[in-house]
Design a protein around this motif. Sequence first.
Motif, short mmCIF file in Angstrom:
data_model
loop_
_atom_site.label_atom_id
_atom_site.label_comp_id
_atom_site.label_asym_id
_atom_site.label_seq_id
_atom_site.Cartn_x
_atom_site.Cartn_y
_atom_site.Cartn_z
N PRO A 46 0.80 -1.23 0.00
CA PRO A 46 0.00 0.00 0.00
C PRO A 46 0.84 1.28 0.00
O PRO A 46 0.50 2.24 -0.68
CB PRO A 46 -0.83 -0.10 1.28
N ALA A 47 1.93 1.32 0.75
CA ALA A 47 2.76 2.52 0.80
C ALA A 47 3.44 2.76 -0.56
O ALA A 47 3.50 3.89 -1.04
CB ALA A 47 3.80 2.42 1.90
N THR A 48 3.92 1.70 -1.19
CA THR A 48 4.55 1.82 -2.50
C THR A 48 3.53 2.28 -3.54
O THR A 48 3.81 3.16 -4.35
CB THR A 48 5.17 0.47 -2.93
N ALA A 49 2.36 1.70 -3.52
CA ALA A 49 1.31 2.07 -4.47
C ALA A 49 0.91 3.53 -4.30
O ALA A 49 0.71 4.25 -5.29
CB ALA A 49 0.10 1.16 -4.30
N LEU A 50 0.83 3.98 -3.07
CA LEU A 50 0.43 5.37 -2.80
C LEU A 50 1.47 6.37 -3.32
O LEU A 50 1.11 7.48 -3.68
CB LEU A 50 0.20 5.58 -1.30
N SER A 51 2.71 5.96 -3.40
CA SER A 51 3.77 6.87 -3.87
C SER A 51 3.44 7.46 -5.23
O SER A 51 3.78 8.62 -5.50
CB SER A 51 5.11 6.13 -3.95
#
Length: 168
Positions: A46-51
């Motif tokens: 999720p954190a990578t996708a949000l980037s």
Amino acid sequence: MLTLLATSLIALSVPAADGPCPRGVVDQLDGLYRWQVQQMDNSDDPATALSGQRQRFTPSLFRLLMEARQLTPARDGRFIDFDVFSNTQVATYGAKVKGCSAEKGDSIKAEVAVDVGLRGQSSGIPQRLLYELNKGNTGSWRINNITYLDGTVFQLRSFLQQLIEPTP
């Protein structure tokens, strides 16, 4: 009792969306929810996708989101346990920008109805969110905060700040 009173006061102070939204506001929010719906079928971190969505948020809100998404229950004892773009723990199927109300300066509030549900089916009861967007120097609108209007009314920014740096 004080929490109930504070929640009621916040709910009363939330302005109703009383007019159309600028095209840039609608584009930002529509784009966010197109991404969100695609993420439902994606197993990326999720954190990578949000980037990839950084440009949709003010730098300070984006930093809070990234820090909070990196928290884990095992390591930190706390984490985000709901979808911040729907205020639920179920799937998002889409969203509709209902209208906007002008705030002070280059700030606007946009009311969004988020279509959510389980097992591939909409609940038919949209979640109501109020987005605060700020107009940047380049003229683009960026999300600065989200107020969740259903159930206990609260704001994303203050929630994230408390989650990241809890008071003893």
